[in-house]
Structures are given as C-alpha cells and as structure tokens.
Design a protein around this motif. Structure first.
Motif, PDB file in Angstrom:
ATOM      1  N   ALA A  80      -6.558  -2.152   5.177  1.00 18.46           N
ATOM      2  CA  ALA A  80      -7.068  -1.390   6.322  1.00 18.46           C
ATOM      3  C   ALA A  80      -7.483  -0.006   5.853  1.00 18.46           C
ATOM      4  O   ALA A  80      -6.816   0.613   5.021  1.00 18.46           O
ATOM      5  CB  ALA A  80      -6.006  -1.293   7.416  1.00 18.46           C
ATOM      6  N   THR A  81      -8.581   0.494   6.394  1.00 19.19           N
ATOM      7  CA  THR A  81      -9.073   1.822   6.062  1.00 19.19           C
ATOM      8  C   THR A  81      -8.137   2.888   6.621  1.00 19.19           C
ATOM      9  O   THR A  81      -7.755   2.811   7.795  1.00 19.19           O
ATOM     10  CB  THR A  81     -10.483   2.023   6.647  1.00 19.19           C
ATOM     11  OG1 THR A  81     -11.361   1.028   6.107  1.00 19.19           O
ATOM     12  CG2 THR A  81     -11.022   3.407   6.320  1.00 19.19           C
ATOM     13  N   PRO A  82      -7.734   3.885   5.844  1.00 15.63           N
ATOM     14  CA  PRO A  82      -6.892   4.970   6.384  1.00 15.63           C
ATOM     15  C   PRO A  82      -7.585   5.653   7.566  1.00 15.63           C
ATOM     16  O   PRO A  82      -8.775   5.979   7.491  1.00 15.63           O
ATOM     17  CB  PRO A  82      -6.751   5.922   5.188  1.00 15.63           C
ATOM     18  CG  PRO A  82      -6.966   5.062   3.981  1.00 15.63           C
ATOM     19  CD  PRO A  82      -7.991   4.052   4.389  1.00 15.63           C
ATOM     20  N   ASP A  83      -6.833   5.852   8.655  1.00 14.40           N
ATOM     21  CA  ASP A  83      -7.454   6.395   9.864  1.00 14.40           C
ATOM     22  C   ASP A  83      -7.601   7.910   9.851  1.00 14.40           C
ATOM     23  O   ASP A  83      -8.136   8.496  10.787  1.00 14.40           O
ATOM     24  CB  ASP A  83      -6.697   5.953  11.111  1.00 14.40           C
ATOM     25  CG  ASP A  83      -5.287   6.532  11.202  1.00 14.40           C
ATOM     26  OD1 ASP A  83      -4.895   7.325  10.305  1.00 14.40           O
ATOM     27  OD2 ASP A  83      -4.568   6.191  12.153  1.00 14.40           O
ATOM     28  N   GLY A  84      -7.122   8.561   8.809  1.00  8.09           N
ATOM     29  CA  GLY A  84      -7.278  10.003   8.686  1.00  8.09           C
ATOM     30  C   GLY A  84      -6.201  10.810   9.367  1.00  8.09           C
ATOM     31  O   GLY A  84      -6.183  12.040   9.274  1.00  8.09           O
ATOM     32  N   GLY A  92      -5.333   6.144  -4.579  1.00  5.08           N
ATOM     33  CA  GLY A  92      -5.705   4.754  -4.815  1.00  5.08           C
ATOM     34  C   GLY A  92      -6.266   4.047  -3.617  1.00  5.08           C
ATOM     35  O   GLY A  92      -6.446   2.827  -3.641  1.00  5.08           O
ATOM     36  N   HIS A  93      -6.562   4.774  -2.547  1.00  4.97           N
ATOM     37  CA  HIS A  93      -7.007   4.138  -1.305  1.00  4.97           C
ATOM     38  C   HIS A  93      -8.443   4.485  -0.958  1.00  4.97           C
ATOM     39  O   HIS A  93      -9.033   5.437  -1.481  1.00  4.97           O
ATOM     40  CB  HIS A  93      -6.079   4.520  -0.161  1.00  4.97           C
ATOM     41  CG  HIS A  93      -4.733   3.885  -0.268  1.00  4.97           C
ATOM     42  ND1 HIS A  93      -4.516   2.559   0.025  1.00  4.97           N
ATOM     43  CD2 HIS A  93      -3.530   4.377  -0.670  1.00  4.97           C
ATOM     44  CE1 HIS A  93      -3.243   2.268  -0.173  1.00  4.97           C
ATOM     45  NE2 HIS A  93      -2.628   3.347  -0.609  1.00  4.97           N
ATOM     46  N   ALA A 111       0.812  -1.218   0.000  1.00  2.99           N
ATOM     47  CA  ALA A 111       0.000   0.000   0.000  1.00  2.99           C
ATOM     48  C   ALA A 111       0.842   1.263   0.000  1.00  2.99           C
ATOM     49  O   ALA A 111       0.387   2.314  -0.452  1.00  2.99           O
ATOM     50  CB  ALA A 111      -0.922   0.007   1.226  1.00  2.99           C
ATOM     51  N   GLY A 112       2.096   1.167   0.497  1.00  3.87           N
ATOM     52  CA  GLY A 112       2.958   2.333   0.581  1.00  3.87           C
ATOM     53  C   GLY A 112       3.901   2.472  -0.601  1.00  3.87           C
ATOM     54  O   GLY A 112       3.555   3.096  -1.616  1.00  3.87           O
ATOM     55  N   PRO A 113       5.092   1.897  -0.521  1.00  2.00           N
ATOM     56  CA  PRO A 113       6.083   2.059  -1.595  1.00  2.00           C
ATOM     57  C   PRO A 113       5.628   1.581  -2.968  1.00  2.00           C
ATOM     58  O   PRO A 113       5.856   2.252  -3.965  1.00  2.00           O
ATOM     59  CB  PRO A 113       7.271   1.229  -1.090  1.00  2.00           C
ATOM     60  CG  PRO A 113       7.131   1.265   0.394  1.00  2.00           C
ATOM     61  CD  PRO A 113       5.661   1.234   0.669  1.00  2.00           C
ATOM     62  N   CYS A 122      -5.789   0.380  -5.022  1.00  2.00           N
ATOM     63  CA  CYS A 122      -5.131  -0.614  -4.168  1.00  2.00           C
ATOM     64  C   CYS A 122      -6.140  -1.568  -3.529  1.00  2.00           C
ATOM     65  O   CYS A 122      -7.110  -1.135  -2.897  1.00  2.00           O
ATOM     66  CB  CYS A 122      -4.342   0.117  -3.073  1.00  2.00           C
ATOM     67  SG  CYS A 122      -3.497  -0.964  -1.906  1.00  2.00           S
ATOM     68  N   PHE A 123      -5.872  -2.872  -3.654  1.00  2.00           N
ATOM     69  CA  PHE A 123      -6.622  -3.924  -2.963  1.00  2.00           C
ATOM     70  C   PHE A 123      -5.626  -4.899  -2.340  1.00  2.00           C
ATOM     71  O   PHE A 123      -4.529  -5.103  -2.876  1.00  2.00           O
ATOM     72  CB  PHE A 123      -7.529  -4.671  -3.939  1.00  2.00           C
ATOM     73  CG  PHE A 123      -8.661  -3.843  -4.472  1.00  2.00           C
ATOM     74  CD1 PHE A 123      -9.923  -3.928  -3.895  1.00  2.00           C
ATOM     75  CD2 PHE A 123      -8.478  -2.965  -5.525  1.00  2.00           C
ATOM     76  CE1 PHE A 123     -10.973  -3.161  -4.371  1.00  2.00           C
ATOM     77  CE2 PHE A 123      -9.512  -2.195  -6.004  1.00  2.00           C
ATOM     78  CZ  PHE A 123     -10.774  -2.290  -5.429  1.00  2.00           C
TER      79      PHE A 123
END
Length: 443
Positions: free
Chosen positions: A343-347, A354-355, A313-315, A337-338
């Motif tokens: 995990a849902t971004p916590d903000g 892409g998230h 999800a990152g690099p 991204c799948f």
C-alpha cells in the motif's frame, strides 16, 4: 532492477544512507542513531509489534495506508585508531590473550566461533547466519560465543541492540549479550547467543506451520515473470530492459550493466530471513558490479511473509535498515520493500526507508505532469501500490553508486505520473490483480 530511483545525499556525522529500487531511492540519514533506549516491543516473533507512534488506518482505500513508526536506537561508539597498539605486530599476541579470557567464560557444552577475517557486510552476514543456524538446529539452552576481531565493536553492539529490540517479548527465540567489557578485560568484539526457544515452539504457540512445497526455482520464476510484465514490458523501470540484467542506459556515467540475482528464502522468522538476505548481499558485494559474475541487484522472495504486510513493511524493514547502518553499508547498498499487499504511504506518518513516495507527493506530481488530471486520489494510490506489488514478499537490494548515478538520468515527477497512468488508465487495477494472482500460482 537498477535505478528507477529518487536519490539525494545528505552528509552528516552519523550516516550517509542510500535508497532505493527502480521506484524510489534516497541518500539520506538512515536511522535514528542515539544511545540505546527502549524501542518497540515484539509481541510475537513473527506476527506483530507495537510502534512508538501507533496510527489508525482509515478503512476504505486498500491501496493506501498509514504506517506506524518503528524506532531502533543504535549506539554510537568511538572506535580505536587503526594505528593503535592492537593493530600493531602485537595483534596476534593480543588475540591469543583475548581468546584465552573468553575460553574461561565458556559454559558447559559451549564453543567459540572465532573469525578474525570478516568485517562490515561479511561480519553482519556471519552474525545472522550463526543465530539462524542455532534456531534451526540447536536445543533449547544451547549457547555460543561469536568473536569477530576484524569487525568493529559498534557493528557487534548494534547487532545486539537489533536482536534485543526484536526479542523483548517473553516468547523470543534467542538472546544476544555483548561480552566486550573493560571490567572483565575483553576488548575484542564478542557476543554470546543463547537459544531460548525453538522454531517449533514458536509455531505451536502462534502459528500454523506453513506448507510451502514450491521450489526455489518456482519462486524465482514468479519474480522473473513480474519483472518482465511490470518493469520490462511496461517500462516502469527505464534501466531494466530484461529479466536477467539491469543498469541499462547508464554506461555513459560509469554504471555497468549487471546481473539480477534472484533468491528464494524459505525463512519463517526474522533470523532466518536476515541470514538469507545478508548472505546474498555478501555475495553481491564480493562479486562486484560487472563482468561475468558481476551482480547489479538482488530480488529475494520470502513467501512465508506474504500474508502480513504490516509486519513485513514495518518491523522487518526497520531491522533490515538498522542492520545496513550497523554494518556501515549505506555507501554500498540500499534496500527496498515489495509485497503482494503493498500500500502507498498516505503521508500521515513516516513509513521508514525503502518505501514508495507518499500519496501527497504522488498527487502533487500527477497534477503537475498529467495532461488529463482525471484520476482520483484512490486511483493515484493504486498506481503507486501496483509498482510495488510482487508475487511474494520481496527484498530488493541495489548498489548505492548505481542509484546515485541513475538519479541524474531521470525526472521523478514525470516518470511517476507516466507509470501511474500506464498502470491505472491503460491496464486497470482489475487486470493487474488478475495478472499478479496468476504469477503467484505459476508452477
């Protein structure tokens, strides 16, 4: 899948970007495009990278997390006018002179890959293909000069910057060096790639070899099973009504129904993964969106990355998005991204493009549109995450024009609230987890 999306357009001198899948899309500034500076560091070619702003993740909810910020700075260059001397009938003479100069730079055993036809997406695909082939087949110390007269210098330089960002670690597999320089009289876009290590060396140093005996057909069947269960049967994507095609319900605004292209990648490093991904993207662009061979979207599964969501999800997605910008393909495609551990971004941090929408936004929509308002914060996070949890690490590629058109057909807040309530209230995380695990082991 087409466009269960959230799309907005922001025009500026740098870039107009488009994102994303049936669950989220934004037409926004796609990357930090500045003069090249030091970016994040790759500490293992497959496993971990440090970020500009490392964040600690609170232990507790497995469905929500803070995302580190990965920055890839891409140079902006002023390209020569299409009406310049080098675009005139003397172009052939110029290319011959340029090739002669590059041939004088060849080292022993080195060759030139010269392709004057490719540009944009096709040029990006070729760069990843050649580097992946070198890592897979060549000996340490091998090198090659790739010259792309039809591509822009910025595309090639940006690709070099992405590889350099990825290859800052001592154990990097490949080095890329831009050869285009006024000082040596080379004006065509040219790059030298050199193999510094082999994939086997990398596996011995960092990882156990991945034993994957599943065929591409098996991996694609698993993705299809997920599409059927989540997108079609649960209606999570209103524009995907079968496992073979997407774009339903959009014909009145000029978007045709097109084929979903399923791909399986057995890549074990980023070079191989991007080679497979950009080959699929190139095929999609050339096929067009409609007709017998038309392709609406891509779902590419890469099981070797299943156990490392942070890296995926990152690099990985930072480099993939940077590649889209470098190819100037933001007006053509968006990537999403799948992952089986999504995990849902916590903000609390910016996850990149892409998230899934952030948890605070999902909570706000839920409070505005839910009649019951019974779900907890963790349950709302789970409802977001289950929309992105696939049997394997998966890259979804969508057409930008379809995303924008679909945005005009739906309401984000009510749709996400409905999806969350379907998944959490009607099905539940336990059943969703069991179903996903069964799909992961389909044969």
């Amino acid at each position: 899948p087409t466009s269960h999306t959230h799309a907005h357009a922001h025009m500026n001198p740098f870039v107009t970007a488009v994102l994303l899948f049936s669950l989220q899309a934004k037409l926004v500034l796609s990357f930090w495009v500045q003069n090249h500076q030091d970016g994040a560091q790759l500490t293992s070619s497959r496993i971990s990278m440090t970020a500009d702003d490392p964040v600690s993740n609170d232990v507790g909810c497995s469905f929500s997390k803070a995302f580190p910020r990965y920055r890839i700075n891409l140079s902006q260059l002023k390209e020569p006018s299409k009406d310049s001397w080098f675009s005139s009938p003397f172009q052939g003479i110029s290319n011959s002179v340029q090739r002669s100069k590059l041939e004088k730079m060849l080292t022993q055993g080195e060759e030139i890959c010269w392709d004057s036809e490719v540009e944009g997406v096709s040029a990006m695909s070729l760069l990843w293909q050649r580097s992946s082939q070198m890592i897979s087949n060549a000996r340490v110390g091998s090198s090659e000069i790739i010259t792309l007269p039809g591509a822009t210098l910025q595309l090639v330089q940006n690709w070099v910057e992405i590889v350099q960002w990825m290859s800052d670690a001592d154990d990097s597999l490949l080095r890329a060096t831009l050869l285009t320089s006024e000082s040596i009289g080379v004006s065509v876009p040219a790059v030298r790639i050199e193999l510094l290590g082999t994939l086997q060396d990398d596996l011995e140093d960092d990882l156990e070899p991945i034993a994957n005996t599943d065929s591409a057909d098996v991996l694609n069947d698993r993705t299809r099973a997920w599409v059927k269960r989540i997108l079609v049967e649960q209606g999570i994507c209103p524009f995907t009504r079968s496992v073979t095609k997407s774009g339903h319900g959009l014909s009145d605004i000029g978007v045709p129904v097109g084929k979903i292209a399923y791909h399986a990648s057995f890549a074990e490093n980023a070079f191989q993964l991007f080679a497979d991904t950009w080959k699929a993207i190139d095929q999609m662009i050339k096929a067009g969106p409609s007709g017998k061979t038309g392709i609406s979207s891509i779902l590419l599964a890469a099981p070797a990355f299943d156990d490392d969501f942070d890296f995926w999800a990152g690099p990985i997605f930072a480099m993939l998005e940077a590649s889209v910008v470098a190819a100037k393909a933001q007006g053509q495609i968006g990537v999403v991204c799948f992952h089986p551990q999504y995990a849902t971004p916590d903000g609390k941090s910016w996850p990149g493009f892409g998230h899934m929408h952030s948890l605070p936004r999902l909570q706000k929509w839920y409070q505005e549109h839910s009649e019951s308002k019974d779900l907890t914060t963790d349950e709302i996070a789970a409802g977001g995450a289950w929309q992105r949890r696939t049997p394997h690490a998966t890259i979804n590629v969508l057409r930008a024009d379809q995303l924008e058109a679909a945005e005009s057909k739906r309401m984000s807040g009510s749709m996400y609230t409905e999806n969350i309530e379907k998944l959490i209230c009607s099905i539940g995380s336990s059943k969703l987890a069991d179903d996903l695990e069964q799909e992961r082991h389909l044969l």
